[in-house]
Design an enzyme around this catalytic site. Sequence first.
Site, short mmCIF file in Angstrom:
data_model
loop_
_atom_site.label_atom_id
_atom_site.label_comp_id
_atom_site.label_asym_id
_atom_site.label_seq_id
_atom_site.Cartn_x
_atom_site.Cartn_y
_atom_site.Cartn_z
N ARG A 158 14.45 15.11 -15.72
CA ARG A 158 13.62 13.94 -16.11
C ARG A 158 14.47 12.67 -16.05
O ARG A 158 13.98 11.59 -15.80
CB ARG A 158 13.01 14.12 -17.49
CG ARG A 158 12.39 12.82 -18.04
CD ARG A 158 11.30 13.04 -19.06
NE ARG A 158 11.68 13.92 -20.14
CZ ARG A 158 12.54 13.61 -21.11
NH1 ARG A 158 13.13 12.43 -21.14
NH2 ARG A 158 12.83 14.49 -22.05
N TYR B 35 -2.18 -6.48 -6.52
CA TYR B 35 -2.79 -5.16 -6.32
C TYR B 35 -3.73 -4.85 -7.50
O TYR B 35 -3.41 -5.19 -8.65
CB TYR B 35 -1.68 -4.11 -6.21
CG TYR B 35 -2.17 -2.71 -6.03
CD1 TYR B 35 -2.70 -2.29 -4.81
CD2 TYR B 35 -2.12 -1.80 -7.08
CE1 TYR B 35 -3.16 -1.00 -4.65
CE2 TYR B 35 -2.57 -0.51 -6.92
CZ TYR B 35 -3.10 -0.11 -5.70
OH TYR B 35 -3.55 1.17 -5.56
N ASP C 272 6.50 -7.61 -5.76
CA ASP C 272 5.98 -6.40 -5.12
C ASP C 272 6.00 -6.66 -3.62
O ASP C 272 5.25 -7.50 -3.11
CB ASP C 272 4.55 -6.12 -5.63
CG ASP C 272 3.94 -4.86 -5.02
OD1 ASP C 272 4.42 -4.40 -3.97
OD2 ASP C 272 2.97 -4.34 -5.60
N LYS D 282 3.28 4.13 0.39
CA LYS D 282 2.71 3.45 1.57
C LYS D 282 3.71 3.52 2.73
O LYS D 282 3.98 4.59 3.21
CB LYS D 282 2.36 2.02 1.20
CG LYS D 282 1.55 1.88 -0.10
CD LYS D 282 0.14 2.43 0.02
CE LYS D 282 -0.59 2.48 -1.31
NZ LYS D 282 -0.64 1.22 -2.04
#
Length: 404
Positions: free
Chosen positions: A65, A118, A190, A215
């Site tokens: 983790r 977004y 971003d 993406k």
Amino acid sequence: MSAEKKREYQGAGTGTRAVWAGEEGPLWQRATQVPVVLSVGYGYHDVEEWYGVATGQRPGHIYSRNTNPTVAVFEEKVRLLEGAEAATSFPSGMAAISNTLHTLLAPGDRVVSVKDTYGGTTKLFLEFLPRLKVRVTLCETTDSEEIEGEVAKGCSLLYLETPTNPTLKVVDIVRLARAAHQVGATVVVDSTIATPVNQNPLSLGADLVVHSATKFLGGHADALGGVVCGPPELIERIFHYREINGAALEPMSAYLLLRGLKTLHLRIRQQNENALQVARFLQTHPLVETVYYPGLETHAQHELAKRQMRAFGGMLSFALKGGFETACIFLPKLKYAHRAANLGAVETTIAVPRTSSHVECTLEERRAMGIPEGLVRYSAGIEEGTDLIADLQQALEATLSAAG
Ligand SMILES: *Cc1c(COP(=O)(O)O)cnc(C)c1O
């Protein structure tokens, strides 16, 4: 985030970094490819060695983790592609954005951003952050003066996205980062749509760059992921928040993203070229009202795009005459495009924001955001550009005759 000495690839081009960066460590069992380490735990001979790793004095991993060898290679590759000092990863782009904002913001803080972020990011700004008493001001995306004015009133964070999804607006990173730094704010960009091949926000003055690796970075639409790059002080804080909050990238996803990244420069080169050719072709077609692509001379921020980007990316959008009804006739006629919500894949994808990214908005909201009802978002794949154009041409002609 470990005590290992990192190689910097000074002087090496993007393609060389895409292939080699992060992969120079000891070859496990002489494998030339990065192993997918699914192990959750890592064992030590004695407590002293374990303690050394746990306190960051020795290289190694404790628990997946926190850190994982496969995931670490992914972080290292993106770090070097963005020319950053540090990077940390997430199980999705939204996790990268959300964990970053939650690390940096506290009750009473103010964020300045733009209206065209977004969809998920806009939801954080309008729905979740206000609950934590974070004040949010969203400005007109291309109005640098308005953004500077709001920043000057005082804020702790300026959040930008460029180019934007779906109308490809371009935001001036150099100018706005300068304004934000005058009031001591942190600048987050971003850069998902641009990719590190076309734009490096850190070199333009941003403090942090975030990507949805789902993406273009991964490029094959088979793994979700996210990443944030920047200076070690900030990345360590974000890493600490995300390790405690459990937003860990899966090793198998990290492997798939790494495999995609090795061809990033080749894919983006082809997608840049295809998108530009497609945009130029669409501009000449009578059924097309407007084409939105920063690489076109007619784009409102073309000069700015030329200053801050090396090329203009694989995504464009266009409005069809006749609006939504025409788009509904047109979409199924394309042979070489998945009608799908994702973008940045090797296959061309096409979507209508009215029924995908902006389905929850009202007609008035979409109008206010400058999203025409007949807008079509086109993410060019790596197919031959001539085939994509021929396909668009036949679909547009068939739509013209069907619409009578
Ligand atoms: C898709 C996308 C995101 C969100 O990424 P996920 O991996 O889907 O969570 C964020 N920003 C931009 C610009 C995107 O296109």
